[in-house]
Write an enzyme that holds these catalytic residues in place. Structure first.
Site, PDB file in Angstrom:
ATOM      1  N   ARG A 170      63.913  24.796  81.079  1.00  0.00           N
ATOM      2  CA  ARG A 170      63.717  24.587  79.639  1.00  0.00           C
ATOM      3  C   ARG A 170      64.843  25.203  78.826  1.00  0.00           C
ATOM      4  O   ARG A 170      65.493  24.537  78.018  1.00  0.00           O
ATOM      5  CB  ARG A 170      62.388  25.213  79.200  1.00  0.00           C
TER       6      ARG A 170
ATOM      7  N   ASP B 158      71.256  24.700  90.105  1.00  0.00           N
ATOM      8  CA  ASP B 158      69.798  24.783  90.137  1.00  0.00           C
ATOM      9  C   ASP B 158      69.328  23.880  91.272  1.00  0.00           C
ATOM     10  O   ASP B 158      69.229  22.665  91.123  1.00  0.00           O
ATOM     11  CB  ASP B 158      69.186  24.333  88.796  1.00  0.00           C
TER      12      ASP B 158
ATOM     13  N   ALA C 250      67.686  36.195  80.292  1.00  0.00           N
ATOM     14  CA  ALA C 250      66.527  35.710  81.069  1.00  0.00           C
ATOM     15  C   ALA C 250      65.671  36.899  81.511  1.00  0.00           C
ATOM     16  O   ALA C 250      64.692  37.251  80.849  1.00  0.00           O
ATOM     17  CB  ALA C 250      66.998  34.896  82.259  1.00  0.00           C
ATOM     18  N   ARG C 251      66.065  37.556  82.583  1.00  0.00           N
ATOM     19  CA  ARG C 251      65.341  38.719  83.064  1.00  0.00           C
ATOM     20  C   ARG C 251      66.320  39.746  83.598  1.00  0.00           C
ATOM     21  O   ARG C 251      67.318  39.380  84.265  1.00  0.00           O
ATOM     22  CB  ARG C 251      64.369  38.328  84.190  1.00  0.00           C
TER      23      ARG C 251
ATOM     24  N   ASP D 295      70.390  40.743  76.973  1.00  0.00           N
ATOM     25  CA  ASP D 295      69.156  40.920  76.182  1.00  0.00           C
ATOM     26  C   ASP D 295      68.061  41.603  76.989  1.00  0.00           C
ATOM     27  O   ASP D 295      67.056  42.025  76.424  1.00  0.00           O
ATOM     28  CB  ASP D 295      68.656  39.540  75.710  1.00  0.00           C
TER      29      ASP D 295
ATOM     30  N   GLU E 193      62.502  48.346  81.169  1.00  0.00           N
ATOM     31  CA  GLU E 193      62.372  48.244  79.715  1.00  0.00           C
ATOM     32  C   GLU E 193      61.108  48.967  79.297  1.00  0.00           C
ATOM     33  O   GLU E 193      60.112  48.897  80.037  1.00  0.00           O
ATOM     34  CB  GLU E 193      62.283  46.773  79.294  1.00  0.00           C
TER      35      GLU E 193
ATOM     36  N   HIS F 260      65.692  43.053  74.220  1.00  0.00           N
ATOM     37  CA  HIS F 260      64.785  41.948  74.562  1.00  0.00           C
ATOM     38  C   HIS F 260      64.299  41.211  73.300  1.00  0.00           C
ATOM     39  O   HIS F 260      63.099  41.140  73.024  1.00  0.00           O
ATOM     40  CB  HIS F 260      63.588  42.478  75.369  1.00  0.00           C
TER      41      HIS F 260
ATOM     42  N   ALA G  33      63.020  36.203  72.062  1.00  0.00           N
ATOM     43  CA  ALA G  33      61.925  35.413  71.486  1.00  0.00           C
ATOM     44  C   ALA G  33      61.509  35.948  70.129  1.00  0.00           C
ATOM     45  O   ALA G  33      60.509  35.492  69.568  1.00  0.00           O
ATOM     46  CB  ALA G  33      60.738  35.454  72.436  1.00  0.00           C
TER      47      ALA G  33
HETATM   48  P1  NAD Z   1      62.035  27.321  83.463  1.00  0.00           P
HETATM   49  O1  NAD Z   1      61.006  27.566  84.475  1.00  0.00           O
HETATM   50  O2  NAD Z   1      61.874  26.188  82.532  1.00  0.00           O
HETATM   51  O3  NAD Z   1      63.464  27.181  84.162  1.00  0.00           O
HETATM   52  C1  NAD Z   1      63.886  28.029  85.179  1.00  0.00           C
HETATM   53  C2  NAD Z   1      64.828  27.240  86.077  1.00  0.00           C
HETATM   54  O4  NAD Z   1      65.364  28.126  87.037  1.00  0.00           O
HETATM   55  C3  NAD Z   1      64.129  26.123  86.840  1.00  0.00           C
HETATM   56  O5  NAD Z   1      64.750  24.883  86.589  1.00  0.00           O
HETATM   57  C4  NAD Z   1      64.279  26.538  88.293  1.00  0.00           C
HETATM   58  O6  NAD Z   1      64.455  25.425  89.155  1.00  0.00           O
HETATM   59  C5  NAD Z   1      65.508  27.395  88.253  1.00  0.00           C
HETATM   60  N1  NAD Z   1      65.628  28.298  89.379  1.00  0.00           N
HETATM   61  C6  NAD Z   1      64.657  28.990  90.016  1.00  0.00           C
HETATM   62  N2  NAD Z   1      65.173  29.685  91.042  1.00  0.00           N
HETATM   63  C7  NAD Z   1      66.502  29.430  91.055  1.00  0.00           C
HETATM   64  C8  NAD Z   1      67.560  29.857  91.872  1.00  0.00           C
HETATM   65  N3  NAD Z   1      67.368  30.694  92.903  1.00  0.00           N
HETATM   66  N4  NAD Z   1      68.788  29.404  91.611  1.00  0.00           N
HETATM   67  C9  NAD Z   1      69.014  28.564  90.569  1.00  0.00           C
HETATM   68  N5  NAD Z   1      68.041  28.111  89.769  1.00  0.00           N
HETATM   69  C10 NAD Z   1      66.804  28.546  89.996  1.00  0.00           C
HETATM   70  O7  NAD Z   1      62.170  28.700  82.652  1.00  0.00           O
HETATM   71  P2  NAD Z   1      62.671  28.883  81.163  1.00  0.00           P
HETATM   72  O8  NAD Z   1      61.536  28.675  80.217  1.00  0.00           O
HETATM   73  O9  NAD Z   1      63.903  28.109  80.955  1.00  0.00           O
HETATM   74  O10 NAD Z   1      62.992  30.452  81.177  1.00  0.00           O
HETATM   75  C11 NAD Z   1      64.141  30.936  81.834  1.00  0.00           C
HETATM   76  C12 NAD Z   1      64.147  32.462  81.828  1.00  0.00           C
HETATM   77  O11 NAD Z   1      64.198  32.956  80.500  1.00  0.00           O
HETATM   78  C13 NAD Z   1      62.914  33.103  82.451  1.00  0.00           C
HETATM   79  O12 NAD Z   1      63.320  34.208  83.213  1.00  0.00           O
HETATM   80  C14 NAD Z   1      62.130  33.587  81.252  1.00  0.00           C
HETATM   81  O13 NAD Z   1      61.273  34.656  81.559  1.00  0.00           O
HETATM   82  C15 NAD Z   1      63.256  34.009  80.343  1.00  0.00           C
HETATM   83  N6  NAD Z   1      62.931  34.131  78.910  1.00  0.00           N
HETATM   84  C16 NAD Z   1      63.481  35.188  78.260  1.00  0.00           C
HETATM   85  C17 NAD Z   1      63.259  35.327  76.908  1.00  0.00           C
HETATM   86  C18 NAD Z   1      63.814  36.504  76.179  1.00  0.00           C
HETATM   87  O14 NAD Z   1      63.205  36.959  75.232  1.00  0.00           O
HETATM   88  N7  NAD Z   1      64.954  36.994  76.542  1.00  0.00           N
HETATM   89  C19 NAD Z   1      62.479  34.387  76.221  1.00  0.00           C
HETATM   90  C20 NAD Z   1      61.946  33.316  76.936  1.00  0.00           C
HETATM   91  C21 NAD Z   1      62.190  33.200  78.295  1.00  0.00           C
HETATM   92  C1  MLT Z   2      59.378  35.724  77.509  1.00  0.00           C
HETATM   93  O1  MLT Z   2      59.333  35.779  78.734  1.00  0.00           O
HETATM   94  O2  MLT Z   2      58.698  34.936  76.850  1.00  0.00           O
HETATM   95  C2  MLT Z   2      60.312  36.610  76.810  1.00  0.00           C
HETATM   96  O3  MLT Z   2      60.853  37.545  77.636  1.00  0.00           O
HETATM   97  C3  MLT Z   2      59.879  37.116  75.501  1.00  0.00           C
HETATM   98  C4  MLT Z   2      58.816  38.148  75.505  1.00  0.00           C
HETATM   99  O4  MLT Z   2      58.485  38.721  76.500  1.00  0.00           O
HETATM  100  O5  MLT Z   2      58.282  38.377  74.442  1.00  0.00           O
END
Ligand code: NAD
Ligand code: MLT
Length: 526
Positions: free
Chosen positions: A149, A169, A230-231, A255, A260, A278, A281
C-alpha cells in the site's frame, strides 16, 4: 461492555464507542503494572504501537474479546495468544497509508536537502549556505523495498519528480509492478547496487528485520540516501551508523527505531540523519480516519460480527463483506441447526459451496458455519476467531469444496455432518441477495425462511399429524407463523418445519412427543 483506550486515538473514535453505549476509559500511557492489574475488567482495548500485547498481557485479560490496533503494524501484538483465546485483533491498514507515504517523501527530501539541519543552524543565528548543499531527485533512481500500500503510493509520487522507480517485492505479481509503472528487481542486492535512494516499506518480519545490513551496504552506491518510515530495524541501526560513518550513506531519514520511545539512539548524534519520533501517521486526517475506523471495528467485534480488517481472520474488505453478509448469516444458521436437532459428537464436517457463493471468500463463511455449530453448546466462548481451533481441538475433520453450479439453485451452501455412523445434511440458499432459505434437512425438501423460533418434527406420514400438532401448540398458546411438511415417499416418514412466534416450553414438547406417529421433535432457537 468496557473498552480501555491505552494510547491516543482521535476524539471522534471515542465518540463512536460511547454512542454505542460502551463504557470507555481513556488511560493514555498507562504504566504496565497498572495495565495488567485492570485489564481483567475490560472487554476491549485500543492501542497503537507502544503497548505490548503479549502472553503476559493475555494471562491477565480474562474478559478480553477484542484488541483494536489504531494503525497498521501489529508487531506489538502476539497473534497466537489472541487466536487461542478467541480474541479478535483488528487494525486499520488503509487509514493512514497516504500520511505515511507523504511523510516518507518529506523525510527523503528533507534529508537530502538538509532542511532540518539548516533550520537548526539558522535558529542558532548562523547564516551558512555552503554547509547544506543537497542533491536533486530528478533523473535519479529510487529503490523501493516492499511495493504494498505505502510503497506503491511512494512510487507514483516520486515518479512525478522525474525519478526512475525500481522495487524489490517477491510476494506480489508482475501485474502490480506494471500497474504502478515500477521496474521489478529480483533481488534486494540489485536494488542496493542500482539505487541512489532507498526506501523500505515492508512489515517487520523475521525476514525483513535487519534485511539491509552491513553486507547490503557494501553493495550500495557511494553516497546512497536511505529512508525508513516502516519499522525500526528493517534497515539495521548499527549497520546504518557504520555506513554513514564510512561515507557510504550520505543521508538518512528515519521515522521508526527498534526501541520506541527512544532518545538515546546513536543515530541521533549523526548530523546527516534526520529523525522524527514515529510521526508517519500523525496527521489530522489519518488520525481521524484511524480512530473512527478502529472504533467501528471494535464495536462490530464486540457484537460478535465478522469484522473487516480482522488480522486473525480471513482478510475481507468492506465491500466484499457487504456482498457476503447474507452468506455469513446463512452459514451460521445452518451450523446452528446441528446441535439443536442432533446429539451425537461430530467427527467430520463437510461444507460444499455451489453457484455464485463458490466464488467468494468461502473460508470466512466456513468460520461462520463453525461458529454456528458450536454456539448452541459453547455460547459466547466461540467466535469467528477460535471456531476453527475449537473444531481442531475436538479432532473434527473439516473439508470445504466448491461446485461451479447447482441444478436447482443459483447458490447453495450444504453441510454434511458425520457423527457416529450417521450423516446429517442441511442446505440453504440466498434469494435476491438477502432472503435466506433453508431448503433441505436430511433429504427433506423445504423453502423455510429462518426465524428466531422454529420447531422441527419427524413423524410418520399419516392422516391427522398436522392437525394434532396445530391443536397442541394452540392449547399451549403458541402461535404458528408458517408450517411446511415434506416427505420422502408416501406413507413413510415426513418432516414438519414450523416457525412460531415464541419460545416453546419442554412440557409442550413432551406433549407433542406423546402423540402417536411423532417420532422426534426439536425446538430450534436462532
Ligand atoms: P503492505 O502490507 O500493504 O505492504 C508491505 C509489502 O511488503 C507487501 O507488498 C509485501 O509483499 C512486502 N514484503 C513483505 N516481506 C518482504 C520482503 N522480505 N522483501 C520485500 N518485500 C516484502 O503494508 P503497508 O501498509 O504498505 O505498510 C508498510 C510498512 O509501513 C509496515 O511496516 C507498516 O507497519 C509501516 N507503517 C508505518 C507508519 C509510520 O507511522 N511510520 C504508518 C503506517 C504504516
Ligand atoms: C502504523 O503502523 O500504523 C504506524 O506505525 C502508525 C502508528 O503506529 O500509529
Amino acid at each position: 461492555m468496557k473498552v480501555l483506550v491505552a494510547e491516543k486515538i482521535a476524539e471522534k473514535g471515542i465518540e463512536v464507542l460511547r454512542k454505542e453505549g460502551l463504557q470507555v476509559d481513556v488511560k493514555l500511557g498507562i504504566d504496565r503494572e497498572e495495565l495488567l492489574k485492570i485489564i481483567k475488567d475490560y472487554d476491549g482495548i485500543i492501542v497503537r504501537s507502544v503497548t505490548k500485547i503479549n502472553e503476559e498481557f493475555y494471562q491477565h485479560a480474562e474478559k478480553l474479546k477484542v484488541v483494536g490496533r489504531a494503525g497498521n503494524g501489529v508487531d506489538n501484538i502476539i497473534m497466537e495468544g489472541a487466536t487461542e483465546r478467541g480474541i479478535i485483533v483488528v487494525n486499520t491498514p488503509d487509514a493512514n497509508t497516504v500520511s505515511a507515504a507523504e511523510h516518507t517523501i518529506g523525510l527523503l527530501i528533507a534529508s537530502c536537502r538538509n532542511v532540518a539541519q539548516a533550520n537548526t543552524a539558522i535558529k542558532n543565528r548562523q547564516w551558512d549556505r555552503s554547509k547544506f548543499k543537497g542533491v536533486e531527485l530528478q533523473g535519479k533512481t529510487v529503490g523501493i523495498v516492499g511495493l504494498g500500500r505505502i510503497g506503491s503510493l511512494v512510487a507514483t509520487r516520486l515518479q512525478s519528480f522525474g525519478m526512475k522507480t525500481i522495487a524489490y517485492d517477491p510476494y506480489i505479481t508482475d501485474a502490480r509492478f506494471e500497474k504502478f509503472g515500477v521496474e521489478k528487481r529480483e533481488k534486494l542486492q540489485d536494488i542496493m547496487k542500482e539505487a541512489d535512494f532507498i526506501t523500505v516499506h515492508t512489515p517487520k518480519t523475521e525476514e525483513t528485520f535487519g534485511m539491509i545490513g552491513e553486507e547490503e551496504f557494501q553493495l550500495a552506491k557511494k553516497g546512497v540516501r536511505v529512508v525508513n518510515c516502516a519499522r525500526g530495524g528493517i534497515i539495521g541501526e548499527e549497520a546504518l551508523e557504520k555506513a554513514i560513518k564510512a561515507g557510504i550513506v550520505s543521508s538518512a531519514g528515519i521515522d521508526v527505531l527498534v526501541n520506541e520511545p527512544n532518545t538515546t539512539s546513536p543515530l541521533l548524534d549523526l548530523d546527516n540523519v534526520i529523525i522524527t519520533p514515529h510521526l508517519g501517521a500523525d496527521t489530522v486526517e489519518a488520525q481521524d480516519n484511524v480512530g473512527v475506523t478502529v472504533a467501528h471495528e471494535v464495536v462490530s467485534a464486540l457484537k460478535g460480527e465478522m469484522v473487516p480488517n480482522a488480522v486473525n481472520l480471513p482478510t475481507l474488505h468492506h465491500q466484499e463483506l457487504e456482498a457476503m453478509r447474507s452468506y455469513l448469516q446463512l452459514g451460521e444458521i445452518l451450523g446452528k441447526l446441528y446441535h439443536q436437532l442432533e446429539r451425537d459428537a461430530i467427527e467430520k464436517i463437510e461444507i460444499i459451496y455451489s453457484g455464485e457463493v463458490a466464488n467468494m471468500e468461502t473460508s470466512a463463511i466456513s468460520l461462520a458455519v463453525l461458529k454456528g455449530i458450536f454456539e448452541p453448546i459453547l455460547k459466547e466462548q466461540v467466535n469467528y476467531v477460535n471456531a476453527r481451533l475449537i473444531a481442531q481441538n475436538r479432532g473434527i475433520g473439516i473439508t470445504e469444496s466448491r461446485e461451479i453450479a447447482n441444478d436447482n439453485y443459483m447458490n447453495l451452501i450444504r453441510l454434511k455432518i458425520k457423527a457416529k455412523d450417521k450423516e446429517f445434511t442441511v442446505a440453504g440458499t440466498v434469494f435476491a441477495k438477502k432472503d435466506l432459505r433453508i431448503v433441505d434437512v436430511n433429504g427433506f425438501v423445504f423453502d423455510v425462511t429462518p426465524t428466531p423460533y422454529m420447531l422441527v418434527a419427524n413423524n410418520t406420514d399419516k392422516p391427522g399429524m398436522i392437525g394434532q400438532m396445530g391443536t397442541l401448540l394452540g392449547t399451549s398458546r403458541i402461535n404458528i407463523a408458517t408450517m411446511q411438511v415434506s416427505r420422502n415417499s408416501k406413507g413413510q416418514q415426513a418432516m414438519m418445519f414450523l416457525t412460531v412466534d415464541s419460545d416453546v416450553r419442554q412440557e409442550t414438547l413432551k406433549l407433542i412427543l406423546n402423540v402417536e406417529g411423532i417420532l422426534k421433535i426439536n425446538f430450534v432457537k436462532l
